[in-house]
Structure formats: structure tokens, C-alpha cells
Design a protein around this motif. Structure first.
Motif: not given
Length: 245
Positions: A91-107
Motif C-alpha cells: 500500500t505504501m510509496i514512502d514510510s520514512d517520514d518519521v519524526l522522533l519526539l519527546r514531551p517538551a516538559s513534564a506537562r
């Protein structure tokens, strides 16, 4: 202060072959939700992009980077992915658009869901809603002073305009612990999510921002000077089994 949920988050945007999004969603919701969570991941939400019929967006969370590696190895090396990967990849043309994130703060992390995820084929337990994901691309890190500014000055204006942030995250720059799945490592981003009842409420929120003196005179000049390029907005419709809705 609420407990920090999913200290590591992937924002995954897939470009699909025309007409294949519902094929992938049906397969994903049936086969790839509980099986990923069984090996230590959290499927936070999966969505149709309202502005691109060939884009599937989803969020996946982890307790930390080492456990991310273990969980991904278990899933992608396991029997469920091997049984269904050809159908999914077709089904996929591209699956590499991935951002690795973390919560910006405890909230800034995602809140715990109000109830259990519905079983396949059951009607959604909560009414339909939409999410708006706003991605700010920076020419430098969105550091702690920026996060404090967001919480103190930006968030109240967004909330006043009807778009209270549900979660807000920034780039996680730890080395990719599972290189078989690429991520966009050399970008600085700040991403915030808000929930709306429908498209009209999103339009109303954006219109209220445009006409807000607090936004245009106080917030936007301070925020936009950090932008490296035009922000991206994703209007997201949760799939039937998305917990985040």
C-alpha cells in the motif's frame, strides 16, 4: 502534575498508493495494534489526513530508547509482521517520514486515554473528533526557555482561541536505536496537538488566532523568529480504533 506518558514518541507520516489508505487502515487496525503493544510499544493514535487522501498518519510511543530497540526488534522480527508485511508494504510509496519526539516538559506528554480501545468492528465509544497537529521547524533547538515561553505565553493564547494543546513535544536527538527504520534526525521541531469536534471548530480556532491581538502582536513575532520554514499543519481524523480521538 500528570504522569509523563510515552517519553519517546514517533510521528509517522506514510505516503500511500492511490486508493490504498483504507486497505492499510483495515489491516493496521485488525493486525498491528495489540500485537505491537504486546511487545512493549504504545499505539497512541492512527489517522486519516483530511487534506491528503493518500496519507496515513500515526503515533507510536515507547518508555525509553533502549526499550524502543527491543520492542521494534520483537515486532518486526516476529510472526505477525512477517505474515502481513507484504500486504502492508504494497500500500505504501514512502514510510520514512518519521519524526522522533519527546514531551517538551513534564506537562507536555499525551494524557492517558479515558477508556479502553474499542474491539474491531465495534462502534466508537466516543463521538467523532479531529486532531490538529502543528509542526514548527526551527533553525535551532527549541530549548527549555522556549518551552517555558510556550507554556507561559503561547498556550494561554491558543486555549483562548479554542485550541487548547493536548500535548506538545520537541525533537529527540538520541541515536536511532533501530536503524532498519529511518527517522528524520537532523531537524529541530516543536509539535503541538489540539482536539476539535469538527472541521468548523478548527477553522474557527485558526480564524480567532488570526484576529487575536495577543497572537499577532505578542506571540507570533517571538515564535516565528525561530522558524526555519513555514509551519506544517495536519488535520487528522482518527480511525475507528484510534485511542487518541
Amino acid at each position: 502534575m500528570r504522569a509523563l506518558r510515552c517519553p519517546v514518541v514517533e510521528l509517522r507520516q506514510y505516503t500511500l498508493h492511490p486508493g490504498q489508505r483504507d486497505v492499510l487502515i483495515d489491516l493496521f487496525d485488525q493486525e498491528f495494534v495489540e500485537t505491537q503493544e504486546a511487545v512493549g510499544m504504545t499505539v497512541l493514535g492512527q489517522f486519516r489526513d483530511l487534506d491528503d487522501p493518500d496519507r496515513f498518519v500515526w503515533l507510536r510511543g515507547f518508555d525509553d530508547m533502549p526499550r524502543r530497540a527491543d520492542a521494534l526488534e520483537s515486532f518486526y522480527g516476529g510472526p505477525v509482521w512477517h505474515a502481513h508485511r507484504d500486504r502492508a508494504n504494497a500500500t505504501m510509496i514512502d514510510s520514512d517520514d518519521v519524526l522522533l519526539l519527546r514531551p517538551a516538559s513534564a506537562r507536555g506528554g499525551f494524557p492517558a486515554p479515558p477508556g479502553a480501545r474499542q474491539a474491531p468492528g465495534e462502534p466508537a465509544a466516543s463521538p467523532p473528533s479531529l486532531l490538529l497537529a502543528t509542526i514548527w521547524y526551527g533553525h535551532g533547538p527549541f530549548d527549555t526557555p522556549f518551552v517555558e515561553f510556550f507554556e507561559r505565553r503561547v498556550r494561554p493564547v491558543l486555549t483562548e482561541a479554542g485550541g487548547e494543546p493536548l500535548a506538545y513535544l520537541r525533537s529527540e536527538h538520541a541515536p536511532n536505536t533501530f536503524p532498519a527504520l529511518p527517522v528524520r534526525m537532523n531537524e529541530e521541531v516543536f509539535v503541538w496537538f489540539a482536539r476539535f469536534a469538527d472541521e468548523g471548530r478548527i477553522d474557527d480556532h485558526l480564524n480567532r488566532l488570526r484576529h487575536s491581538a495577543h497572537w499577532s502582536e505578542e506571540v507570533l513575532p517571538a515564535v516565528s523568529q525561530r522558524w526555519a520554514r513555514t509551519p506544517q499543519r495536519l488535520r487528522l481524523a482518527p480511525t475507528e480504533r484510534s485511542v487518541l480521538r
